[in-house]
Design a protein around this motif. Structure first.
Motif, PDB file in Angstrom:
ATOM      1  N   GLY A 140       0.807  -1.208   0.000  1.00 47.59           N
ATOM      2  CA  GLY A 140       0.000   0.000   0.000  1.00 47.59           C
ATOM      3  C   GLY A 140       0.843   1.262   0.000  1.00 47.59           C
ATOM      4  O   GLY A 140       0.564   2.218  -0.741  1.00 47.59           O
ATOM      5  N   SER A 143       2.541   1.603  -3.517  1.00 44.16           N
ATOM      6  CA  SER A 143       1.641   2.102  -4.560  1.00 44.16           C
ATOM      7  C   SER A 143       1.234   3.543  -4.287  1.00 44.16           C
ATOM      8  O   SER A 143       1.077   4.341  -5.222  1.00 44.16           O
ATOM      9  CB  SER A 143       0.404   1.202  -4.667  1.00 44.16           C
ATOM     10  OG  SER A 143      -0.333   1.207  -3.461  1.00 44.16           O
ATOM     11  N   GLY A 144       1.095   3.916  -2.999  1.00 49.17           N
ATOM     12  CA  GLY A 144       0.729   5.286  -2.670  1.00 49.17           C
ATOM     13  C   GLY A 144       1.819   6.281  -3.025  1.00 49.17           C
ATOM     14  O   GLY A 144       1.570   7.312  -3.661  1.00 49.17           O
ATOM     15  N   GLY A 147       2.023   6.623  -6.670  1.00 51.31           N
ATOM     16  CA  GLY A 147       0.963   7.497  -7.167  1.00 51.31           C
ATOM     17  C   GLY A 147       1.311   8.964  -7.008  1.00 51.31           C
ATOM     18  O   GLY A 147       1.017   9.787  -7.883  1.00 51.31           O
ATOM     19  N   LEU A 313      -5.307   9.483  -7.207  1.00 49.51           N
ATOM     20  CA  LEU A 313      -4.523   9.249  -6.001  1.00 49.51           C
ATOM     21  C   LEU A 313      -5.397   9.325  -4.755  1.00 49.51           C
ATOM     22  O   LEU A 313      -5.257   8.528  -3.825  1.00 49.51           O
ATOM     23  CB  LEU A 313      -3.394  10.272  -5.925  1.00 49.51           C
ATOM     24  CG  LEU A 313      -2.395  10.143  -4.786  1.00 49.51           C
ATOM     25  CD1 LEU A 313      -1.653   8.824  -4.870  1.00 49.51           C
ATOM     26  CD2 LEU A 313      -1.409  11.309  -4.825  1.00 49.51           C
ATOM     27  N   SER A 316      -8.944   6.423  -5.644  1.00 49.50           N
ATOM     28  CA  SER A 316      -8.934   5.112  -6.292  1.00 49.50           C
ATOM     29  C   SER A 316      -9.244   3.994  -5.302  1.00 49.50           C
ATOM     30  O   SER A 316      -9.936   3.019  -5.648  1.00 49.50           O
ATOM     31  CB  SER A 316      -7.580   4.873  -6.964  1.00 49.50           C
ATOM     32  OG  SER A 316      -6.507   5.011  -6.053  1.00 49.50           O
ATOM     33  N   ALA A 317      -8.752   4.094  -4.072  1.00 52.56           N
ATOM     34  CA  ALA A 317      -9.030   3.048  -3.084  1.00 52.56           C
ATOM     35  C   ALA A 317     -10.519   2.985  -2.758  1.00 52.56           C
ATOM     36  O   ALA A 317     -11.098   1.899  -2.614  1.00 52.56           O
ATOM     37  CB  ALA A 317      -8.218   3.288  -1.820  1.00 52.56           C
ATOM     38  N   CYS A 467      -2.673  -3.435  -4.646  1.00 47.00           N
ATOM     39  CA  CYS A 467      -2.402  -2.024  -4.911  1.00 47.00           C
ATOM     40  C   CYS A 467      -3.728  -1.267  -4.949  1.00 47.00           C
ATOM     41  O   CYS A 467      -4.394  -1.223  -5.987  1.00 47.00           O
ATOM     42  CB  CYS A 467      -1.653  -1.856  -6.232  1.00 47.00           C
ATOM     43  SG  CYS A 467      -0.038  -2.647  -6.267  1.00 47.00           S
ATOM     44  N   ARG A 468      -4.120  -0.716  -3.832  1.00 44.82           N
ATOM     45  CA  ARG A 468      -5.413  -0.051  -3.740  1.00 44.82           C
ATOM     46  C   ARG A 468      -5.343   1.424  -4.136  1.00 44.82           C
ATOM     47  O   ARG A 468      -6.350   2.030  -4.468  1.00 44.82           O
ATOM     48  CB  ARG A 468      -5.951  -0.153  -2.310  1.00 44.82           C
ATOM     49  CG  ARG A 468      -6.002  -1.562  -1.748  1.00 44.82           C
ATOM     50  CD  ARG A 468      -7.021  -2.421  -2.455  1.00 44.82           C
ATOM     51  NE  ARG A 468      -8.382  -2.061  -2.118  1.00 44.82           N
ATOM     52  CZ  ARG A 468      -9.468  -2.697  -2.573  1.00 44.82           C
ATOM     53  NH1 ARG A 468      -9.311  -3.706  -3.425  1.00 44.82           N
ATOM     54  NH2 ARG A 468     -10.675  -2.330  -2.228  1.00 44.82           N
ATOM     55  N   THR A 469      -4.167   2.017  -4.039  1.00 45.04           N
ATOM     56  CA  THR A 469      -3.978   3.417  -4.400  1.00 45.04           C
ATOM     57  C   THR A 469      -3.153   3.482  -5.674  1.00 45.04           C
ATOM     58  O   THR A 469      -2.116   2.839  -5.770  1.00 45.04           O
ATOM     59  CB  THR A 469      -3.260   4.180  -3.270  1.00 45.04           C
ATOM     60  OG1 THR A 469      -4.015   4.061  -2.073  1.00 45.04           O
ATOM     61  CG2 THR A 469      -3.105   5.646  -3.628  1.00 45.04           C
ATOM     62  N   HIS A 470      -3.615   4.275  -6.635  1.00 45.75           N
ATOM     63  CA  HIS A 470      -2.960   4.283  -7.942  1.00 45.75           C
ATOM     64  C   HIS A 470      -3.085   5.662  -8.550  1.00 45.75           C
ATOM     65  O   HIS A 470      -4.155   6.265  -8.509  1.00 45.75           O
ATOM     66  CB  HIS A 470      -3.616   3.242  -8.842  1.00 45.75           C
ATOM     67  CG  HIS A 470      -2.988   3.108 -10.184  1.00 45.75           C
ATOM     68  ND1 HIS A 470      -1.653   2.852 -10.361  1.00 45.75           N
ATOM     69  CD2 HIS A 470      -3.515   3.197 -11.428  1.00 45.75           C
ATOM     70  CE1 HIS A 470      -1.373   2.780 -11.657  1.00 45.75           C
ATOM     71  NE2 HIS A 470      -2.488   2.992 -12.314  1.00 45.75           N
TER      72      HIS A 470
END
Length: 488
Positions: A140, A143-144, A147, A313, A316-317, A467-470
């Protein structure tokens, strides 16, 4: 067994080096568009050369990214990651020193090779290094931070172009690599799984990249209408057919065709092709439109495009959580339609456009559509195949998105009627840009129709994205396979 804890000094070093590595490749995918007008002016390059400046990188990256992940599994993920970082930095240095457009294009192709080595390796290193209890949080954070890098990329690129010059868009990668590579060697544990692959599908990778290269060349040079272009187009199609034939017959193919037996997987990849073709074409042309027609500086153009990546950013989650509740079909239908509306709103962005009244509304609608569809797209890809093939499915989807952007950058100026010198004329470029936005909107509508008629609810208990944040706009996030029992 991976046992590094995120709170430990080693854990922080691992996170830092993987973020730096992935950010290098992600930044280069976004900042170059902002620099294109200045590159064209300084190197006396026509529109075709600018297309190749973008596409040479995407060509080798899309064609080799699946092979890059396999090399890491076989020879060691840290080793291949470090090679990718060094390779990428060396190619970036060559880009920054390029005396003409030809050298720049060749160096960009070399950059893509480095990107194909380091991009899948950065996530694989996290999954193979961290203790299972910390792995989700580490992914997380990775990916954050990635982003954030994608969001500030156009801003940084614009600042560099207007300040020290466009060459520093590439030269910036060199000091990043000088920090990243030594940290990886010193602090990241080696990992790999040589049993995963009995042989490498080098022939498949070469044929796939060759097919993309030949088709791209034919589309970019089609304005000439020469016999060479026609022969190249036929050769590109033939290489594509040969690629499919090789992948069907090889015992250990780079892209096993049986994975497409899942109708859901095939459908969501068709949606991916439509969506990311439109995105690739849009971001290539929008940076030029804002500078050539509206009159923005590179910094202003880069800053102007921030709303789309900022929205992704931030939300997305949450979009992914909503799709978990209502299923993927509605988001994958509504998202492309919102993006199409945003691109049609860009028709208002002309010589006298107001940023607040014309540019911002279009980008906010476009960004909302991207937020709506990207997370459900990734979840549907992963949920459409067996959990053991999740990494492969994500890699194929990521490569498909990049290939779609590649073809769009090659084809869209041709379809929109842009001449080789169009970007030097605000009037000619503005007219062609309007036609291009209508084409992009139409492609997105096709994607929405495909999603509405083919995508179904995911089975319970299927693999969920880590990857929850993109924040990237060039491709959906890569998802690696969960670390195997032998490693955990």
């Amino acid at each position: 067994m991976p046992d590094v804890r995120l709170a430990s000094p080693q854990g922080k070093w691992i996170l830092l080096t993987t973020v730096l590595g992935s950010s290098m490749a992600m930044l280069d995918s976004t900042v170059v568009n902002v620099a294109l007008p200045r590159i064209g002016r300084d190197l006396d390059a026509d529109l075709a050369a600018l297309q190749w400046t973008v596409n040479a990188y995407m060509l080798t990256l899309a064609g080799l990214i699946l092979l890059g992940g396999s090399l890491g599994d076989r020879y060691g993920r840290r080793k291949v990651f470090v090679v990718g970082v060094v390779w990428f930095a060396a190619a970036s240095l060559l880009c920054g020193l390029a005396p003409n457009a030809g050298v720049l294009i060749a160096a960009r192709a070399l950059q893509g090779v480095g990107g194909a080595l380091l991009t899948p390796g950065s996530l694989a290193l996290i999954q193979a290094s961290f203790h299972p209890d910390d792995r989700g949080r580490a992914v997380g954070l990775w990916s954050g931070f990635g982003g954030i890098g994608a969001a500030v990329g156009p801003f940084v690129g614009g600042w560099l172009v207007d300040g020290p010059g466009w060459r520093w868009v590439f030269l910036l990668n060199v000091p990043l690599a000088l920090v990243c590579a030594p940290i990886a060697v010193r602090h990241v544990p080696e990992s790999g799984d040589g049993r995963t692959h009995t042989r490498f599908d080098v022939l498949g990778a070469v044929l796939g990249a060759l097919a993309l290269a030949l088709v791209t060349y034919a589309l970019i040079e089609a304005r000439s209408g020469s016999l060479v272009v026609a022969v190249t187009a036929v050769a590109g199609v033939a290489a594509g057919v040969a690629f499919v034939s090789v992948e069907k017959r090889r015992p250990d193919p780079m892209m096993p065709l049986e994975i497409f037996a899942s109708r859901q997987f095939t459908a969501v990849n068709l949606v991916t092709l439509c969506v990311y073709a439109a995105f690739g074409g849009f971001f290539f042309l929008a940076a030029l439109q804002l500078q050539v027609v509206v009159g923005y500086s590179a910094l202003q153009a880069g800053t102007a495009l921030l709303p789309t990546t900022a929205l992704m950013l931030l939300f997305s989650a949450r979009s992914g959580a909503l799709a978990d509740r209502i299923g993927p079909r509605i988001p994958l239908t509504v998202g492309p339609l919102l993006c199409a509306a945003g691109m049609l709103l860009m028709l208002r962005v002309g010589p006298d456009a107001s940023y607040l009244l014309d540019v911002v509304p279009a980008l906010l609608v476009l960004g909302t559509g991207m937020v709506t569809l990207v997370a459900p797209l990734t979840a549907t890809v992963l949920g459409s195949v067996d959990a053991s093939r999740a990494g492969l499915a994500s890699g194929i989807n990521n490569a498909a998105a990049r290939a779609a952007g590649l073809i769009a950058v090659a084809a869209l100026p041709l379809v929109a009627g842009m001449g080789e010198e169009a970007y030097r004329s605000p009037t000619a470029f503005d007219s062609a840009f309007g036609r291009a936005m209508v084409v992009c909107a139409g492609v997105l509508v096709v994607g929405a129709v495909v999603a509405c008629t083919t995508v179904r609810s995911l089975p319970p208990g299927c693999r969920k994205p880590e990857c929850r944040t993109h924040g990237a706009v060039v491709a959906p996030p890569l998802e690696g396979e969960r670390v195997r029992k032998q490693l955990s």
